[in-house]
Design a protein around this motif. Structure first.
Motif, PDB file in Angstrom:
ATOM      1  N   VAL A  52      35.486  52.984  34.908  1.00 21.60           N
ATOM      2  CA  VAL A  52      34.039  52.762  34.856  1.00 21.60           C
ATOM      3  C   VAL A  52      33.316  54.048  34.462  1.00 21.60           C
ATOM      4  CG1 VAL A  52      31.984  52.226  36.218  1.00 21.60           C
ATOM      5  CG2 VAL A  52      34.061  50.869  36.513  1.00 21.60           C
ATOM      6  N   ASN A  56      32.692  54.015  30.213  1.00 25.75           N
ATOM      7  CA  ASN A  56      31.347  53.516  29.941  1.00 25.75           C
ATOM      8  C   ASN A  56      30.410  54.697  29.728  1.00 25.75           C
ATOM      9  OD1 ASN A  56      28.635  52.481  30.267  1.00 25.75           O
ATOM     10  ND2 ASN A  56      29.523  50.640  31.186  1.00 25.75           N
ATOM     11  N   VAL A  59      27.259  54.875  31.962  1.00 26.64           N
ATOM     12  CA  VAL A  59      27.499  55.341  33.333  1.00 26.64           C
ATOM     13  C   VAL A  59      27.687  56.846  33.352  1.00 26.64           C
ATOM     14  CG1 VAL A  59      29.093  55.270  35.286  1.00 26.64           C
ATOM     15  CG2 VAL A  59      28.485  53.157  34.098  1.00 26.64           C
TER      16      VAL A  59
END
Length: 234
Positions: A52, A56, A59
């Motif tokens: 994550v 990403n 993020v």
């Protein structure tokens, strides 16, 4: 309340205040480093969280923006914050830093990370002691360091597009030299501030001082890691 770095008055217990402040500074800085290290290890050991954070861009850049926001609040609004709030924000920054820096456990092998950490600790400790004991006024030197910091940022941005290994090496060496100097200067600045700070404000001074030295340590570590760190796939 007067600025924490204002030298318009002197505490009658300057020496005892200095001792108290420096204990708090190094204690909070050490705890922040532990928080960052543990957070990085936890994130790096969790493939789901790591994917994550690194997989990403929104993020990842969101975390970096959050870090900048926390530093801005602690540094720019210190006089408006309570000591507890400023300290909690400092540790929040340490957590965010740990999440962002979890990638080093993917890029570099654990042995070189540990090796570089001990080198950093030794260099940082020596320069911080120098900043405490030197009789030379490092104010002018600190101004040069700040200018050098802007130059380092610009060169790093340029190298993102140029992708020059030679320039990257030069940037790494300059970064090490710069944060070695900043460590000594920031330590002296904290010491001088402690002598003229109202004893009731030592908590805030300790927090902003810990943040300054924490940033010096982290950046020194990262630049040394770029020089000495062994890649995990080597």
């Amino acid at each position: 309340m007067e600025n924490l770095y204002d030298s318009s008055y002197k505490s009658t217990t300057g020496t005892s205040v200095l001792s108290m402040v420096m204990r708090k500074v190094y204690g909070r800085m050490f705890l922040a480093l532990v928080v960052t290290a543990l957070t990085s290890l936890y994130v790096a050991s969790s493939p789901a969280i790591l994917s994550v954070v690194l997989g990403n861009r929104a993020v990842f850049f969101g975390l970096m923006i959050a870090e900048l926001a926390v530093v801005f609040v602690v540094s720019g609004m210190l006089n408006k914050l309570s000591t507890t709030t400023a300290t909690l924000l400092f540790y929040l920054y340490a957590v965010l830093n740990g999440v962002v820096f979890s990638s080093i456990f993917v890029v570099y092998d654990l042995g070189s990370i540990a090796y570089t950490f001990f080198i950093t600790a030794g260099v940082f400790g020596a320069m911080s002691v120098y900043g405490m004991v030197t009789k030379n006024d490092m104010t002018k030197f600190g101004s040069y360091c700040i200018m050098g910091l802007f130059g380092l940022i610009i060169a790093s941005i340029v190298n993102i597009f140029v992708a020059s290994s030679t320039l990257d090496w030069i940037i790494s060496l300059f970064g090490v030299a710069l944060f070695i100097g900043l460590t000594a200067w920031d330590t002296q600045k904290i010491k001088n501030a402690a002598y003229v700070t109202d004893p009731s404000q030592t908590g805030k001074l300790a927090t902003i001082g810990a943040l300054s030295l924490y940033l010096d340590f982290i950046n020194l570590f990262l630049y040394l890691l770029r020089i000495f760190g062994g890649r995990s796939n080597d």
